[in-house]
Design an enzyme around this catalytic site. Structure first.
Site, PDB file in Angstrom:
ATOM      1  N   THR A 176     -16.969   6.051 -47.121  1.00 37.62           N
ATOM      2  CA  THR A 176     -17.758   4.737 -47.065  1.00 37.62           C
ATOM      3  C   THR A 176     -19.387   5.286 -46.829  1.00 37.62           C
ATOM      4  O   THR A 176     -20.412   4.875 -47.475  1.00 37.62           O
ATOM      5  CB  THR A 176     -17.534   3.761 -46.207  1.00 37.62           C
ATOM      6  OG1 THR A 176     -15.889   3.497 -46.516  1.00 37.62           O
ATOM      7  CG2 THR A 176     -18.256   2.763 -46.141  1.00 37.62           C
ATOM      8  N   TYR A 189     -10.385  -6.246 -50.568  1.00 32.83           N
ATOM      9  CA  TYR A 189     -10.531  -7.553 -51.229  1.00 32.83           C
ATOM     10  C   TYR A 189      -9.114  -8.217 -51.719  1.00 32.83           C
ATOM     11  O   TYR A 189      -8.954  -9.444 -51.818  1.00 32.83           O
ATOM     12  CB  TYR A 189     -11.285  -7.119 -52.646  1.00 32.83           C
ATOM     13  CG  TYR A 189     -11.687  -8.470 -53.511  1.00 32.83           C
ATOM     14  CD1 TYR A 189     -12.757  -9.293 -52.919  1.00 32.83           C
ATOM     15  CD2 TYR A 189     -11.003  -8.541 -54.727  1.00 32.83           C
ATOM     16  CE1 TYR A 189     -13.003 -10.386 -53.970  1.00 32.83           C
ATOM     17  CE2 TYR A 189     -11.289  -9.960 -55.183  1.00 32.83           C
ATOM     18  CZ  TYR A 189     -12.502 -10.689 -55.050  1.00 32.83           C
ATOM     19  OH  TYR A 189     -12.620 -11.898 -55.622  1.00 32.83           O
ATOM     20  N   TYR A 195      -6.903   5.007 -43.626  1.00 30.11           N
ATOM     21  CA  TYR A 195      -8.214   4.688 -43.057  1.00 30.11           C
ATOM     22  C   TYR A 195      -8.005   3.142 -42.922  1.00 30.11           C
ATOM     23  O   TYR A 195      -7.915   2.416 -44.095  1.00 30.11           O
ATOM     24  CB  TYR A 195      -9.344   4.962 -43.905  1.00 30.11           C
ATOM     25  CG  TYR A 195     -10.794   4.653 -43.517  1.00 30.11           C
ATOM     26  CD1 TYR A 195     -10.839   4.291 -42.419  1.00 30.11           C
ATOM     27  CD2 TYR A 195     -11.595   4.697 -44.464  1.00 30.11           C
ATOM     28  CE1 TYR A 195     -12.266   4.007 -41.799  1.00 30.11           C
ATOM     29  CE2 TYR A 195     -13.034   4.335 -43.993  1.00 30.11           C
ATOM     30  CZ  TYR A 195     -13.027   3.981 -42.967  1.00 30.11           C
ATOM     31  OH  TYR A 195     -14.558   3.472 -42.274  1.00 30.11           O
ATOM     32  N   ARG A 212     -14.246  -3.758 -43.188  1.00 29.97           N
ATOM     33  CA  ARG A 212     -14.547  -3.926 -44.588  1.00 29.97           C
ATOM     34  C   ARG A 212     -13.661  -4.101 -45.722  1.00 29.97           C
ATOM     35  O   ARG A 212     -13.878  -4.595 -46.930  1.00 29.97           O
ATOM     36  CB  ARG A 212     -14.999  -2.258 -45.066  1.00 29.97           C
ATOM     37  CG  ARG A 212     -16.432  -1.914 -44.297  1.00 29.97           C
ATOM     38  CD  ARG A 212     -16.860  -0.181 -44.623  1.00 29.97           C
ATOM     39  NE  ARG A 212     -17.818   0.059 -44.036  1.00 29.97           N
ATOM     40  CZ  ARG A 212     -18.993   0.094 -44.541  1.00 29.97           C
ATOM     41  NH1 ARG A 212     -19.236  -0.646 -45.734  1.00 29.97           N
ATOM     42  NH2 ARG A 212     -20.024   0.359 -43.949  1.00 29.97           N
ATOM     43  N   LYS A 242      -7.507   7.016 -39.511  1.00 34.01           N
ATOM     44  CA  LYS A 242      -8.775   6.950 -39.079  1.00 34.01           C
ATOM     45  C   LYS A 242      -8.670   5.422 -38.610  1.00 34.01           C
ATOM     46  O   LYS A 242      -8.707   4.528 -39.680  1.00 34.01           O
ATOM     47  CB  LYS A 242      -9.692   7.169 -40.147  1.00 34.01           C
ATOM     48  CG  LYS A 242     -11.173   6.890 -39.547  1.00 34.01           C
ATOM     49  CD  LYS A 242     -12.200   7.136 -40.645  1.00 34.01           C
ATOM     50  CE  LYS A 242     -13.639   6.759 -40.338  1.00 34.01           C
ATOM     51  NZ  LYS A 242     -14.468   6.980 -41.287  1.00 34.01           N
ATOM     52  N   ILE A 288     -13.653  10.524 -36.825  1.00 31.65           N
ATOM     53  CA  ILE A 288     -14.218  10.797 -38.010  1.00 31.65           C
ATOM     54  C   ILE A 288     -15.584   9.898 -37.954  1.00 31.65           C
ATOM     55  O   ILE A 288     -15.631   8.759 -37.954  1.00 31.65           O
ATOM     56  CB  ILE A 288     -13.783  10.432 -39.064  1.00 31.65           C
ATOM     57  CG1 ILE A 288     -12.373  11.396 -39.325  1.00 31.65           C
ATOM     58  CG2 ILE A 288     -14.788  10.622 -40.596  1.00 31.65           C
ATOM     59  CD1 ILE A 288     -11.341  11.207 -40.546  1.00 31.65           C
TER      60      ILE A 288
END
Length: 295
Positions: free
Chosen positions: A46, A109, A135, A140, A164, A206
């Site tokens: 990202t 989404y 992740y 997000r 992550k 990370i």
């Protein structure tokens, strides 16, 4: 110890003023990180604005990082999305010979159920020729990978080696640490709570801020991994203000402003993102000027 224990850095993609990929600046950032002592590099996540890069630009970024890294550090490649079939195609088509693992974001989404998330990552793991790091970033993706789903994937899929975890929930992270299979990595995806996660048994981070202050942040994580809380928190508190600034107006606008103040890269971002405003830019520049060497 896994090669992904410690500090990984989610690299930015620097741009020239004409909006093209700035290879020279990306090389400088990679060198800054490798010389700063981080343990590995993450490409096209990202923070790298991968959503706005063309296929050709992604290849430029990959090859630039591979060349600049010159085999010094393990490399992780971001390959994820909300179309499972397309993620599988990308995994099958990509040359992954220079990479040690894939970082794959939870589908965004679509808002899948936990069973949908499980089946997505099962398919991704089966298609990937190299290890997969999950992740989880609900801010997000609009969905949270619950600990039960993570643990199910960890136990069922040998190729899934870690997560992550960027839910910003220290209790959720602790549940993962408590119940994870041996060797499974719980990696912080939130710079501000990295140290508490590491001290609770996490494997590292990370990081975004780690590419601005690689020496300081990676040393903090190493102190934490050794259980040296006092020394680790001394560094954490020195970095707290700049971590806040890095995310105040969004990522990667904040870290790009920091890299600009460090004279490593321009602060340009691609729409729909915009640069930080002049007031925040001044605060960032002031912090960098006063705190070039925090250790």
């Amino acid at each position: 110890m896994s090669k992904f224990t410690g500090t990984g850095v989610a690299l930015v993609t620097p741009f020239n003023r004409d909006n093209s990929v700035d290879r020279a600046a990306l090389e400088r950032v990679v060198t800054h990180c490798t010389e700063g002592g981080v343990e590995y590099l993450v490409v096209l996540g990202t923070t790298g604005e991968s959503a706005t890069l063309t296929k050709e630009e992604k290849e430029i970024v990959k090859q630039t990082v591979i060349k600049a890294n010159a085999g010094k550090l393990p490399l992780v490649l971001g390959i994820g999305g909300n179309n499972t079939a397309e993620v599988i195609r990308e995994l099958q088509d990509a040359d992954l010979s220079a990479f040690d693992a894939v970082l794959s974001v939870s589908p965004y989404y679509n808002k899948p159920t936990q069973e949908g998330i499980y089946q997505h990552f099962k398919a991704v793991a089966e298609a990937s020729p190299i290890p997969v790091i999950l992740y989880n970033v609900p801010g997000r993706t609009a969905s949270n990978i619950l600990p039960a789903t993570v643990l199910r994937l960890a136990r069922d899929m040998e190729n899934i080696i870690g997560i992550k975890e960027a839910a910003g929930d220290i209790v959720q992270a602790m549940r993962l640490v408590k119940d994870k299979p041996e060797g499974f990595l719980v990696i912080s995806g939130d710079d501000m709570i990295t140290l508490p996660m590491v001290l609770a048994g996490g494997s590292g981070v990370i990081s975004v801020i780690g590419q601005g202050f690689p020496r300081e942040f990676s040393e903090m994580v190493r102190y934490g991994l050794k259980g040296h809380a006092k020394e680790a928190y001394t560094l954490h508190y020195k970095l707290m203000d700049v971590i806040d600034m890095a995310f105040e107006q969004g990522n990667p606008a904040g870290i790009k402003s920091i890299l600009h103040a460090l004279e490593l890269a321009d602060d340009a971002v691609r729409l729909p993102l915009v640069k930080v405003d002049s007031e925040l830019e001044a605060r960032i520049s002031g912090f960098v000027e006063k705190n070039v060497n925090l250790v």
